[in-house]
Design a protein around this motif. Structure first.
Motif, short mmCIF file in Angstrom:
data_model
loop_
_atom_site.label_atom_id
_atom_site.label_comp_id
_atom_site.label_asym_id
_atom_site.label_seq_id
_atom_site.Cartn_x
_atom_site.Cartn_y
_atom_site.Cartn_z
N VAL A 163 0.83 -1.21 0.00
CA VAL A 163 0.00 0.00 0.00
C VAL A 163 0.87 1.27 0.00
O VAL A 163 0.61 2.21 0.76
CB VAL A 163 -0.97 0.01 1.20
N PRO A 164 1.91 1.33 -0.84
CA PRO A 164 2.75 2.53 -0.84
C PRO A 164 1.97 3.75 -1.31
O PRO A 164 1.06 3.65 -2.14
CB PRO A 164 3.87 2.18 -1.82
N VAL A 165 2.34 4.88 -0.76
CA VAL A 165 1.66 6.14 -1.08
C VAL A 165 2.56 6.99 -1.97
O VAL A 165 3.78 6.89 -1.90
CB VAL A 165 1.33 6.91 0.23
N GLY A 166 1.95 7.81 -2.82
CA GLY A 166 2.79 8.73 -3.59
C GLY A 166 2.28 9.02 -4.99
O GLY A 166 1.31 8.43 -5.46
N VAL A 168 4.61 9.15 -7.69
CA VAL A 168 5.52 8.54 -8.68
C VAL A 168 5.66 7.05 -8.39
O VAL A 168 6.30 6.66 -7.42
CB VAL A 168 6.91 9.22 -8.65
N GLY A 169 5.02 6.24 -9.19
CA GLY A 169 5.19 4.79 -9.10
C GLY A 169 4.27 4.06 -8.15
O GLY A 169 4.22 2.84 -8.16
N ALA A 170 3.53 4.79 -7.33
CA ALA A 170 2.68 4.10 -6.35
C ALA A 170 1.57 3.30 -7.04
O ALA A 170 1.40 2.10 -6.78
CB ALA A 170 2.08 5.11 -5.36
N THR A 171 0.82 3.96 -7.89
CA THR A 171 -0.27 3.29 -8.60
C THR A 171 0.25 2.13 -9.44
O THR A 171 -0.31 1.02 -9.43
CB THR A 171 -1.02 4.28 -9.50
N GLU A 172 1.33 2.39 -10.16
CA GLU A 172 1.88 1.38 -11.07
C GLU A 172 2.41 0.15 -10.32
O GLU A 172 2.20 -0.99 -10.76
CB GLU A 172 3.01 2.00 -11.90
N SER A 173 3.08 0.37 -9.20
CA SER A 173 3.63 -0.76 -8.44
C SER A 173 2.52 -1.65 -7.90
O SER A 173 2.65 -2.88 -7.85
CB SER A 173 4.53 -0.26 -7.30
N LYS A 174 1.40 -1.04 -7.53
CA LYS A 174 0.27 -1.83 -7.03
C LYS A 174 -0.38 -2.65 -8.13
O LYS A 174 -0.82 -3.78 -7.89
CB LYS A 174 -0.75 -0.89 -6.38
N GLU A 175 -0.43 -2.10 -9.32
CA GLU A 175 -0.98 -2.85 -10.45
C GLU A 175 -0.10 -4.06 -10.77
O GLU A 175 -0.59 -5.14 -11.09
CB GLU A 175 -1.13 -1.95 -11.67
N LEU A 176 1.21 -3.88 -10.66
CA LEU A 176 2.13 -5.01 -10.87
C LEU A 176 1.93 -6.08 -9.80
O LEU A 176 1.99 -7.28 -10.10
CB LEU A 176 3.58 -4.50 -10.84
N LEU A 177 1.69 -5.65 -8.57
CA LEU A 177 1.44 -6.60 -7.48
C LEU A 177 0.21 -7.45 -7.78
O LEU A 177 0.22 -8.67 -7.60
CB LEU A 177 1.26 -5.84 -6.17
N LYS A 178 -0.85 -6.82 -8.25
CA LYS A 178 -2.10 -7.53 -8.51
C LYS A 178 -1.97 -8.57 -9.62
O LYS A 178 -2.78 -9.49 -9.70
CB LYS A 178 -3.20 -6.53 -8.85
N ALA A 179 -0.94 -8.44 -10.45
CA ALA A 179 -0.74 -9.39 -11.54
C ALA A 179 -0.01 -10.66 -11.10
O ALA A 179 0.07 -11.62 -11.86
CB ALA A 179 0.03 -8.71 -12.67
N LEU A 180 0.53 -10.66 -9.87
CA LEU A 180 1.24 -11.84 -9.37
C LEU A 180 0.26 -12.89 -8.89
O LEU A 180 -0.92 -12.61 -8.61
CB LEU A 180 2.15 -11.45 -8.19
N ASP A 181 0.75 -14.12 -8.75
CA ASP A 181 -0.08 -15.18 -8.17
C ASP A 181 0.27 -15.36 -6.69
O ASP A 181 0.33 -16.48 -6.17
CB ASP A 181 0.10 -16.50 -8.93
N PRO A 183 -0.80 -14.09 -2.72
CA PRO A 183 -1.86 -13.41 -1.97
C PRO A 183 -1.46 -11.97 -1.65
O PRO A 183 -0.33 -11.71 -1.24
CB PRO A 183 -1.98 -14.26 -0.70
N TYR A 184 -2.39 -11.05 -1.85
CA TYR A 184 -2.04 -9.65 -1.64
C TYR A 184 -3.22 -8.87 -1.06
O TYR A 184 -4.38 -9.24 -1.21
CB TYR A 184 -1.63 -8.99 -2.96
N ILE A 185 -2.87 -7.76 -0.41
CA ILE A 185 -3.83 -6.74 0.01
C ILE A 185 -3.24 -5.41 -0.45
O ILE A 185 -2.09 -5.11 -0.15
CB ILE A 185 -4.07 -6.74 1.53
N THR A 186 -4.04 -4.62 -1.16
CA THR A 186 -3.51 -3.37 -1.68
C THR A 186 -4.59 -2.30 -1.70
O THR A 186 -5.77 -2.56 -1.42
CB THR A 186 -2.90 -3.57 -3.08
N ILE A 187 -4.17 -1.10 -2.03
CA ILE A 187 -5.07 0.04 -2.21
C ILE A 187 -4.84 0.58 -3.62
O ILE A 187 -3.71 0.90 -3.98
CB ILE A 187 -4.77 1.17 -1.20
N GLU A 188 -5.88 0.67 -4.41
CA GLU A 188 -5.71 1.20 -5.75
C GLU A 188 -5.46 2.71 -5.72
O GLU A 188 -6.00 3.42 -4.87
CB GLU A 188 -6.95 0.89 -6.60
N GLY A 189 -4.63 3.18 -6.65
CA GLY A 189 -4.40 4.60 -6.77
C GLY A 189 -3.22 5.10 -5.96
O GLY A 189 -2.36 4.32 -5.54
N ARG A 190 -3.18 6.40 -5.74
CA ARG A 190 -2.04 7.03 -5.10
C ARG A 190 -2.05 6.93 -3.58
O ARG A 190 -1.01 7.05 -2.93
CB ARG A 190 -2.01 8.52 -5.47
#
Length: 208
Positions: A163-166, A168-181, A183-190
């Motif tokens: 759930v990184p904030v920011g 630059v790269g916050a949104t994109e890094s979370k989208e990459l996480l969601k593509a893995l197999d 288990p994850y918990i994340t927040i979409e967006g900045r």
């Protein structure tokens, strides 16, 4: 205080807080476990936007609970996340928390390879087999590096709380996480932050 009335009982404050939170969450939208995580996030931030942006993979909560019951180590990207995790709950399961950001090897590796210390910290962290849960609340580069380590089969966490904030790269890094197999918990967006990462860890520890 100018006629104002403040609730001073800590338990009553918490009870009232969750009562208000419950009144703003649509009934039936979340399962009981997902709802508990969401309510802890909102309680820590007073932000109801997370009703729409919290994302939990179908097996993430059980994966986290099972990991904690085995007494794993939780890796954080900042000392702030580590400080916010409930130590009594950690001790109950024999878990501990590590943050490598100030490790001399990490500082040196980051400087020599022209990367952030957050990235170097993830590279070092995955070398230790007990580091099975990662809670990243501040640095998008830490989450990006961890994703790359998983993709290159150098890491296989049992749960990633990303759930990184920011801006630059916050949104994109979370989208990459969601593509893995994984288990994850994340927040979409900045939005995100260390407070949220700690709140999610605590929610899982309390459920355990």
């Amino acid at each position: 205080m100018n006629g104002m009335h403040f609730i001073c009982d800590p338990l009553e404050i918490e009870r009232k807080s969750f009562e208000i939170i419950d009144s703003h969450i649509p009934a039936g939208k979340f399962g009981s476990k997902e709802l508990w995580v969401l309510k802890r996030v909102i309680h820590a931030t007073a932000d109801f936007d997370y009703v729409e942006t919290l994302r939990i993979s179908h097996d993430a909560i059980d994966a986290g609970i099972n990991a904690f019951k085995k007494g794993v180590t939780i890796v954080t990207d900042t000392k702030m996340v580590a400080a916010g995790i409930n130590k009594k709950a950690l001790n109950k399961w024999g878990c501990n928390v590590k943050c490598y950001i100030d490790d001399p090897d990490v500082v040196s590796y980051a400087k020599n390879n022209c990367i952030t210390r957050s990235m170097a910290a993830m590279i070092k962290a995955v070398e230790e087999p007990d580091n099975r849960v990662f809670a990243i609340g501040n640095a998008p580069t830490a989450l990006y590096q961890l994703v790359e380590l998983v993709k290159n089969r150098k890491a296989r966490p049992e749960l990633i709380i990303g759930v990184p904030v920011g801006f630059v790269g916050a949104t994109e890094s979370k989208e990459l996480l969601k593509a893995l197999d994984i288990p994850y918990i994340t927040i979409e967006g900045r939005k995100g932050g260390s407070t949220i990462a700690a709140a999610i860890v605590n929610a899982l520890l309390y459920m355990a």
